[in-house]
Design a protein around this motif. Structure first.
Motif, PDB file in Angstrom:
ATOM      1  N   THR A  54      25.433 -29.128  34.348  1.00  0.00           N
ATOM      2  CA  THR A  54      24.317 -28.061  32.784  1.00  0.00           C
ATOM      3  C   THR A  54      23.511 -28.546  31.656  1.00  0.00           C
ATOM      4  OG1 THR A  54      26.437 -27.991  31.935  1.00  0.00           O
ATOM      5  CG2 THR A  54      26.616 -26.372  33.552  1.00  0.00           C
ATOM      6  N   GLY A  55      24.593 -30.317  31.479  1.00  0.00           N
ATOM      7  CA  GLY A  55      23.238 -30.444  30.837  1.00  0.00           C
ATOM      8  C   GLY A  55      24.435 -30.326  29.140  1.00  0.00           C
ATOM      9  N   LYS A  56      25.374 -29.231  29.071  1.00  0.00           N
ATOM     10  CA  LYS A  56      25.897 -29.056  27.866  1.00  0.00           C
ATOM     11  C   LYS A  56      26.229 -29.786  27.507  1.00  0.00           C
ATOM     12  CE  LYS A  56      24.851 -23.965  29.029  1.00  0.00           C
ATOM     13  NZ  LYS A  56      23.154 -24.100  27.550  1.00  0.00           N
ATOM     14  N   LYS A  57      26.581 -29.223  25.687  1.00  0.00           N
ATOM     15  CA  LYS A  57      27.403 -30.443  24.842  1.00  0.00           C
ATOM     16  C   LYS A  57      28.366 -31.166  25.388  1.00  0.00           C
ATOM     17  CE  LYS A  57      27.553 -31.684  20.371  1.00  0.00           C
ATOM     18  NZ  LYS A  57      26.702 -31.913  18.551  1.00  0.00           N
ATOM     19  N   THR A  58      29.480 -29.818  25.024  1.00  0.00           N
ATOM     20  CA  THR A  58      30.799 -29.881  25.197  1.00  0.00           C
ATOM     21  C   THR A  58      31.596 -29.365  26.996  1.00  0.00           C
ATOM     22  OG1 THR A  58      31.392 -28.654  23.178  1.00  0.00           O
ATOM     23  CG2 THR A  58      32.519 -28.882  24.927  1.00  0.00           C
ATOM     24  N   ILE A  59      31.923 -29.970  27.486  1.00  0.00           N
ATOM     25  CA  ILE A  59      32.296 -30.135  28.833  1.00  0.00           C
ATOM     26  C   ILE A  59      33.800 -30.311  28.869  1.00  0.00           C
ATOM     27  CG2 ILE A  59      32.072 -30.886  31.553  1.00  0.00           C
ATOM     28  CD1 ILE A  59      29.549 -29.603  29.623  1.00  0.00           C
ATOM     29  N   ASP A  60      34.856 -29.224  29.002  1.00  0.00           N
ATOM     30  CA  ASP A  60      36.062 -29.075  29.214  1.00  0.00           C
ATOM     31  C   ASP A  60      36.890 -28.785  29.512  1.00  0.00           C
ATOM     32  OD1 ASP A  60      38.538 -29.989  27.983  1.00  0.00           O
ATOM     33  OD2 ASP A  60      38.039 -28.919  26.267  1.00  0.00           O
TER      34      ASP A  60
END
Length: 67
Positions: A54-60
């Motif tokens: 997704t290119g999101k900054k936070t992946i968790d």
């Protein structure tokens, strides 16, 4: 059990949940003004790979269901 990802645009996050998670089970709708839930993935790794894509900054992972 499968896994889903909630992609939140304002917070720039993609969070992996299992399909038994109350946050997923009690969702109000699949698409919100803040983001969306994906279709279920068969494995946590597949959901994690989608979250990374997704290119999101936070992946968790969800602290409630994937700890």
């Amino acid at each position: 059990m499968g896994y889903v990802v909630y992609v939140n645009h304002p917070t720039n996050k993609a969070i992996v949940h299992n399909t038994d998670c109350s946050r997923y089970v009690n969702r109000k709708r699949d698409k919100t003004s803040n983001g969306y839930w994906t279709i279920p993935f068969p494995t946590q790794q597949a959901a994690w790979n989608y979250a990374k894509s997704t290119g999101k900054k936070t992946i968790d992972s969800c602290a409630f269901c994937c700890s």
